[in-house]
Each structure stands twice: as structure tokens, then as C-alpha cells.
Design a protein around this motif. Structure first.
Motif, PDB file in Angstrom:
ATOM      1  N   TYR A   8       0.822  -1.214   0.000  1.00 41.75           N
ATOM      2  CA  TYR A   8       0.000   0.000   0.000  1.00 41.75           C
ATOM      3  C   TYR A   8       0.859   1.269   0.000  1.00 41.75           C
ATOM      4  O   TYR A   8       0.436   2.315  -0.486  1.00 41.75           O
ATOM      5  CB  TYR A   8      -0.906   0.031   1.230  1.00 41.75           C
ATOM      6  N   SER A   9       2.058   1.178   0.541  1.00 45.12           N
ATOM      7  CA  SER A   9       2.861   2.375   0.787  1.00 45.12           C
ATOM      8  C   SER A   9       3.857   2.698  -0.310  1.00 45.12           C
ATOM      9  O   SER A   9       4.403   3.808  -0.335  1.00 45.12           O
ATOM     10  CB  SER A   9       3.609   2.203   2.119  1.00 45.12           C
ATOM     11  N   VAL A  10       4.127   1.784  -1.215  1.00 41.65           N
ATOM     12  CA  VAL A  10       5.205   1.970  -2.187  1.00 41.65           C
ATOM     13  C   VAL A  10       5.085   3.258  -3.004  1.00 41.65           C
ATOM     14  O   VAL A  10       6.060   4.013  -3.122  1.00 41.65           O
ATOM     15  CB  VAL A  10       5.334   0.731  -3.098  1.00 41.65           C
TER      16      VAL A  10
ATOM     17  N   PHE B  79       1.259  -7.482  -4.330  1.00 36.95           N
ATOM     18  CA  PHE B  79       2.702  -7.385  -4.509  1.00 36.95           C
ATOM     19  C   PHE B  79       3.043  -7.059  -5.959  1.00 36.95           C
ATOM     20  O   PHE B  79       3.909  -6.214  -6.234  1.00 36.95           O
ATOM     21  CB  PHE B  79       3.363  -8.695  -4.083  1.00 36.95           C
ATOM     22  N   ALA B  80       2.367  -7.698  -6.898  1.00 37.63           N
ATOM     23  CA  ALA B  80       2.620  -7.400  -8.318  1.00 37.63           C
ATOM     24  C   ALA B  80       2.302  -5.947  -8.625  1.00 37.63           C
ATOM     25  O   ALA B  80       3.057  -5.257  -9.336  1.00 37.63           O
ATOM     26  CB  ALA B  80       1.790  -8.328  -9.202  1.00 37.63           C
ATOM     27  N   VAL B  81       1.201  -5.446  -8.085  1.00 34.14           N
ATOM     28  CA  VAL B  81       0.823  -4.048  -8.304  1.00 34.14           C
ATOM     29  C   VAL B  81       1.893  -3.121  -7.734  1.00 34.14           C
ATOM     30  O   VAL B  81       2.283  -2.125  -8.362  1.00 34.14           O
ATOM     31  CB  VAL B  81      -0.550  -3.763  -7.673  1.00 34.14           C
ATOM     32  N   ALA B  82       2.384  -3.437  -6.537  1.00 36.51           N
ATOM     33  CA  ALA B  82       3.390  -2.588  -5.896  1.00 36.51           C
ATOM     34  C   ALA B  82       4.705  -2.596  -6.668  1.00 36.51           C
ATOM     35  O   ALA B  82       5.384  -1.560  -6.764  1.00 36.51           O
ATOM     36  CB  ALA B  82       3.622  -3.039  -4.461  1.00 36.51           C
TER      37      ALA B  82
ATOM     38  N   LEU C 283       2.952   3.747   8.926  1.00 36.97           N
ATOM     39  CA  LEU C 283       3.552   3.910   7.609  1.00 36.97           C
ATOM     40  C   LEU C 283       2.529   4.285   6.553  1.00 36.97           C
ATOM     41  O   LEU C 283       2.717   5.253   5.798  1.00 36.97           O
ATOM     42  CB  LEU C 283       4.284   2.628   7.206  1.00 36.97           C
ATOM     43  N   TRP C 284       1.446   3.512   6.432  1.00 35.20           N
ATOM     44  CA  TRP C 284       0.548   3.766   5.305  1.00 35.20           C
ATOM     45  C   TRP C 284      -0.184   5.102   5.451  1.00 35.20           C
ATOM     46  O   TRP C 284      -0.626   5.675   4.455  1.00 35.20           O
ATOM     47  CB  TRP C 284      -0.407   2.615   5.058  1.00 35.20           C
ATOM     48  N   SER C 285      -0.281   5.623   6.674  1.00 32.20           N
ATOM     49  CA  SER C 285      -0.892   6.942   6.840  1.00 32.20           C
ATOM     50  C   SER C 285      -0.064   7.998   6.121  1.00 32.20           C
ATOM     51  O   SER C 285      -0.594   8.843   5.384  1.00 32.20           O
ATOM     52  CB  SER C 285      -1.012   7.288   8.325  1.00 32.20           C
TER      53      SER C 285
END
Length: 676
Positions: free
Chosen positions: A301-303, A355-358, A576-578
């Protein structure tokens, strides 16, 4: 109460808080979770209960904490209730007054070494000399991380020149923790406790300082140098580093709060970087105090936000580490890896397609085709876990990102992220010159979309089901994942807007998107940040910016300067994701950026909120190129500051406007205007 003051750029935020409010003092190799008041306090509820705080050099907890006190005229005053605590990101300073002495207790961690420092500055504001003694008490600890697989040790403490050292045998062999001072002292040891007394004679108007260093040595690590010099050099370099981070990528908008939250978000991402080699390659802590582990979904989500913030190398390392674990698990991406490298949770179903999307998100922003070449086979193999679904036989079975009992066996989010992974793999294949693969993945995506509409849509709700039972029955619970068909693009366009409109009406309260409508009304930053992205992409910039503002405002609740897991606060006090979703909401939402760094291209579709005349990003990095971007309702101006190749910029002012484009050479500028 303790007055917190948080310094960001030229601004100072202030709030009163309880002295036990947590504070995170960060370094990549070592960190501490302590309190703004100076009191030792137990942190941790769900993992290592009451021991997630203290000082960690993962995978080891090395100290429960230390306490300072001042003895004057036979009276001992603990320094555990600071009048004020100044939070600078790079360091923390607590302020006390005892008699005529003004005391400043500063703590900071080296960024690239497992060294942790404290200094105490005493200034005599009176007319007479002060003869006092500073008491330092430290409680040693040696234990592995949560599910580390090794029982806590009983540290063996010995005196060494200038301080004490502790170590243990067995799994802890080769690790030595030292606590030394820059001033002469006599140390006393009792069990896990080490105590020292430091005479302090301060003349009127004079200021004196004491320094201490906590360090971890593993095997043949070199001995740290002089404490005083190292403390000064470390703090100076850390302050300079934080100034560089603050100035590197700057946001200017008419909303000053949004500008400051941008800086907070980028600073938080920097603070959450971790390097615990050889146990784990560099990655990002998911949240504190509970989640220092390497997570699959939190990372994925964070990449985009992490890379856009300027931390591409850490994003790459984290993805590569997840990829190494996935390769050993037949390309199934794990959910949670302990800080000594053990897989606690092998992965929820949606994490493999996520994971593939990131990986593709990282490539889009970085242009790193070598990474893509290596990760592509892993991402393709991950699809084999979904072979039945791709052949038209049902949907994946198992838990998704919402871990709630009582749902149907097949989860909405899993199907949505599988679809997004298929479209991502199509783009990966085209980039790598594999047209046959691209056609295959596009075919899978089209077939899945067609089935999805008939199987998951509930007309009377005007929404998609949260889950399906094995007999095909739909179940609608109203979890936040109802957003994902819109966000991932699997929803039919005519239904996507209908879904989004209802979500904004019924799932959003004053703080953001609730977890489950009518059942769990807590507001998490994750769905709120994702909804902000969806709102921007569908032209509702006013909703998008308000949702981002709600994430940002968490930095003003509880611990100042950290973005929380819940809105306005709750659970992890830094998440992190925030931070990453706030950055992504600005770059890909507000500015409408879609980078293709591997092609040296940047698509710009700004969505400015009502009343905004302009917005500017300074120093944005897209691959090996650095640019300034200025947008208004009428045009986009791009200046290519650095890079070895031209940048193709494509701009569209609105969905009903034609595309404008320009190829900008390094050092050049382009002005792309709305059609009149």
C-alpha cells in the motif's frame, strides 16, 4: 501535563499532553519508544506486552529504559515530568526546572549505526553556586523480538572504563551492549540495574553538560570513539540530514496545513526506515509500538508514496526482501515477517496480487527495469495460486485485507486486487517486450470483469457484495472494502460513480471513512486515504482534499508530528501507510500524476479543490529526473531541473479537454495550457 512543541519548517505546533504520551526517537539501526515527560512507561498490548517500548536494535531489545534524577541538599527530584518537550524529528529535548537549575535532557539516535545518545545540559540561573549530583539508572535487557524463537536472556553486567557492558550466552553470543559516559563516574550494579552518580557543580550563569552513549557491538564491530565528540558529530549530521529531507521535495498550496502535513508525512517515512541486516534487508516499519515487523500489505500500500517521497532505494529493498520470501513459498507473498526473519503469517490471499501491483508502482516511479526483469517471473508465478479463478471456476477462497469472521469464503478485495494485478502484469509484459503474455493477461482481466459484474453486483443496494459464499450467495456487510471495485477499476464505469456517491454519503463521517457502516465506526487512515484517491480520480477534489486533511490532522493529536493509525488518534501512534497514502493522495490524486519513468514520461491531470488557484511541487523525482511542477486550473508548467534525457510531459486540464504534450530537455521548461 507536559507542553509538547513540534517544530516543522518555521512553524511550531503546541499542545498539552500527559507525560506518558509516547515519543519515537528513530534511527535505521536503533530506536527508542519513550515518553515526552521522561518517565519510563510500558508500551505494547498485543505482541510483547508492556515491552514494545524501550530501546531496540532489532531483532534485540537491549534496554528497558533509563531514568535521570537530580540530588540537591539531600532531596532527590526525578526527571520524569518535563514541563516542556520539544520534538524536532532529529531529536527530542525535555525541559525541567529544579531550584535555580534549568535542565535540558536531549535524546537522539545515530541514523546509520546502533548508537543512541542522551545529553543533560544544566544551567544555573541563580546568584549562588549549585552543588548537585545527577543520578542515572538504566535497566538492561536482552531479548529477541516478538516470535523471535529465543527465550529472553538474563544479562551479565560488568563495569568497563567509563561505564558498563552487558552480554549473554547462547543465541546472544557475540552481542555486547555498552553504556558509557563522557564524564568520570563510579557505577554500581544490582541485578539488571546499573546506576551511576555524576557530580555537578555549576556557577551562577554557567552551563555544564553530561553525555551518555548506548551502543550495540556485534562480533568484530569497531569500538565507538570518544563519547563527547561522537555525540556532537552525530547530532549535527542528523540535524543536517533532516533539513535536507525537509527541503528536498516541497509542496506549496493555498492550504498551509496541507503543506505542513506533507512535510510531516515525508519525515515520518524517513523515520520508519529500518536496516536490520543480516536478519532483514532494509525495509519500512509498519507502525509503532506494535508493528516493527516487515509486512506484505502495509508495504505494498505504501510503495507509491514512499518512492514519491524520495525513498526509492528503501522501497526497492523492501519489495526485494518480500520477493525473496515469496520465492521460497512458491511466489506466495507473506503477510508478516518478524525482525529476525521468521515468517509469522504466510499471507492473506490478496497480498500476492497486491505485490505485483506494488512492483509496477515502484517501476512506474523509478524507471528501474533491472528490478522489473527480476521480479516479473515471480509475479507471474504468483498467478498460479489463482488458476481456478482465471479458468472461470469460482473465486479465490480465504481471508483478504479485512480479517473479520462470519464473511463468505470469497472476499471482494481479493477479486479486485487480482484484477488490478492482471492489468498490471499486462503493462509489465508490454514493457518487457512479451506481447503474448500481455494478450493473455488482458484476456484474463476481461473475462474476470464480465463475471464480476453478474456475480457480485447487488442492484437493490447499488453496491457490490463484500463476499460470496461457496454456493454463490452474496453477503453485504458494509466493510470499507466496498470501495475497492472503484479504486482498482474493475467496476463498470456507470456503477463506479454510483458506488462512490453512496460511500461518500453513508460511509464518511467528520473524520473519514468508517471501517464498517453501522457496526465498526472507527475511522482508519487506510480506507480514508484510498477513498481520497478514488475521489480525486473521479473528479471530486473537494472530498479528496478533505480526506487527506483528516489524515494530516492526526499529527496534532496525541504525539505531535506523527500520523496515526486511526483518525483522530488510536492504535499505532505512527503508521507507515498513513504517511505514504497522504503523499500518494497529493501526487497521484491532487496533481493527477501518472509517471512512466522507464519511458521518461509523465502524465499530468490535476484536480484542484474549489477555491484553489494553484499548487506546486518542487524537486519531485521521477526516475533519474528531477522537476518542478506548477499547476493552475488553466495550465501546467514543468521545469526539468536534472536528468540526462528529455521528459515527455502530457497534460489534460479536465476529462473533456484534449491532451497537450511537450518534450522537455534538461534545464528546459514547458507551459501546457487548457483549450479555450
Amino acid at each position: 501535563m507536559t507542553l509538547q512543541r513540534y517544530f516543522i519548517d518555521d512553524n511550531v505546533w503546541e499542545s498539552e499532553a500527559t507525560p506518558t504520551t509516547p515519543v519515537f526517537i528513530s534511527g535505521q539501526r536503533i530506536y527508542a519508544i519513550t515518553t515526552i515527560g521522561g518517565e519510563r512507561h510500558p508500551f505494547g498490548e498485543w505482541h510483547l506486552r508492556d515491552t514494545m517500548g524501550g530501546v531496540w536494535a532489532h531483532p534485540l531489545r537491549i534496554m528497558d529504559g533509563w531514568a535521570l534524577a537530580l540530588e540537591m541538599e539531600g532531596i532527590v527530584t526525578p526527571l520524569d515530568h518535563a514541563v516542556r518537550c520539544d520534538l524536532f524529528g532529529a531529536y527530542v529535548t525535555r525541559h525541567f526546572t529544579v531550584g535555580t537549575l534549568t535542565l535540558e535532557w536531549t535524546e537522539f539516535a545515530a541514523d546509520d549505526q546502533p548508537h543512541y545518545y542522551a545529553t543533560l545540559l544544566a544551567r544555573n540561573d541563580g546568584a549562588a553556586p549549585v552543588n548537585a549530583t545527577v543520578l542515572l539508572r538504566a535497566e538492561a535487557d536482552l531479548r529477541f523480538c516478538w516470535f523471535g524463537g529465543v527465550a529472553p536472556a538474563e544479562p551479565e553486567i560488568d563495569t568497563i572504563p567509563g561505564g558498563v557492558a552487558w552480554r549473554a550466552t547462547g543465541a546472544y553470543a557475540g552481542v555486547t551492549v555498552t553504556l558509557v559516559s563522557a564524564s568520570p563516574s563510579v557505577w554500581e550494579i544490582s541485578g539488571r540495574m546499573a546506576q551511576a552518580r555524576f557530580p555537578l557543580i555549576v556557577q551562577p550563569g554557567e552551563a555544564l553538560a553530561l553525555q551518555w552513549r548506548l551502543a550495540v557491538q556485534r562480533n568484530d564491530d569497531p569500538l565507538p570513539g570518544n563519547v563527547l565528540r561522537a555525540a556532537v558529530d552525530t547530532l549535527s549530521s542528523k540535524i543536517a540530514l533532516y533539513r535536507t529531507i525537509t527541503s528536498a521535495i516541497r509542496l506549496e498550496t493555498p492550504d498551509r496545513d496541507i503543506n505542513r502535513y506533507w512535510q510531516v508525512a515525508r519525515q515520518n517515512i524517513h523515520m520508519l526506515r529500518a536496516d536490520y541486516r543480516p536478519a532483514l534487508a532494509p525495509y519500512l516499519l509498519a507502525g509503532l509500538p506494535e508493528y516493527p515487523q516487515l509486512f506484505g500489505c502495509d508495504t505494498t500500500y505504501s510503495v507509491p508514496g514512499v518512492v514519491a517521497s524520495g525513498f526509492a532505494s528503501t522501497a526497492r529493498s523492501a519489495l526485494e526482501e518480500l520477493g525473496r520470501y515469496a520465492w521460497r513459498a512458491c511466489s506466495r507473498v507473506p503477510h508478516e515477517i518478524t525482525t529476525n526473519g521468521r515468517v509469522y503469517h504466510p499471507g492473506n490471499i490478496q497480498e500476492t496480487p497486491q505485490f505485483a501491483v506494488a512492483c509496477w508502482d515502484y517501476v512506474r516511479w523509478s524507471g528501474d527495469l533491472d528490478f522489473l526483469e527480476r521480479m516479473y517471473p515471480l509475479c507471474v508465478e504468483g498467478l498460479e495460486h489463482f488458476s481456478a479463478t482465471l479458468e472461470g471456476r469460482g473465486y479465490p477462497i480465504g481471508d483478504g485485507v479485512v480479517e473479520v469472521p462470519g464473511m463468505g469464503a470469497c472476499k471482494l478485495d481479493v477479486v479486485c486486487y487480482l484484477y488490478q494485478a492482471l492489468t498490471t502484469l499486462r503493462d509489465m509484459a508490454l514493457t518487457l517486450g512479451r506481447p503474448g503474455d500481455a494478450v493473455r493477461f488482458a484476456g484474463y482481466a476481461g473475462e474476470l470483469t464480465a463475471r464480476f459484474e453478474s456475480d457480485w453486483w447487488i442492484e437493490q443496494e447499488g453496491m457490490y457484495a463484500d463476499s460470496l459464499h461457496l454456493d454463490g450467495r452474496q453477503q453485504f456487510d458494509g466493510h470499507w472494502t466496498v470501495l475497492l471495485p472503484v479504486l482498482t477499476g474493475i467496476a463498470a464505469p456507470e456503477r463506479a460513480q454510483r458506488v462512490l456517491d453512496r460511500i461518500v454519503r453513508e460511509w464518511v463521517n467528520e473524520w473519514g471513512m468508517v471501517h464498517t457502516r453501522g457496526a465498526d465506526m472507527r475511522v482508519w487512515t487506510l480506507p480514508t486515504g484510498l477513498l481520497a484517491l478514488a475521489a480525486f480520480r473521479h473528479g471530486d477534489a473537494d472530498t479528496g482534499i478533505q480526506l487527506l486533511r483528516n489524515i494530516g490532522v492526526t499529527a496534532r493529536y496525541g504525539t505531535l508530528g506523527t500520523l496515526k493509525e486511526l483518525i483522530p488518534q488510536g492504535l499505532c501512534f505512527i503508521q507507515l501507510w498513513s504517511a505514504a497514502l497522504f503523499v500518494q493522495g497529493i501526487t497521484e490524486g491532487l496533481f493527477g500524476l501518472s509517471p512512466h519513468a522507464h519511458r521518461h514520461e509523465l502524465i499530468i491531470e490535476p484536480r484542484l479543490p474549489s477555491g484553489w488557484s494553484e499548487a506546486t511541487l518542487h524537486g519531485l523525482r521521477v526516475g533519474d529526473q528531477t522537476l518542478d511542477l506548477h499547476v493552475t486550473p488553466e495550465y501546467a508548467e514543468i521545469r526539468l531541473l536534472k536528468g540526462d534525457t528529455p521528459l515527455l510531459a502530457r497534460y489534460r486540464a479536465a476529462a473533456d479537454q484534449p491532451w497537450r504534450e511537450a518534450r522537455i530537455t534538461p534545464g528546459g521548461r514547458a507551459l501546457l495550457k487548457r483549450e479555450e
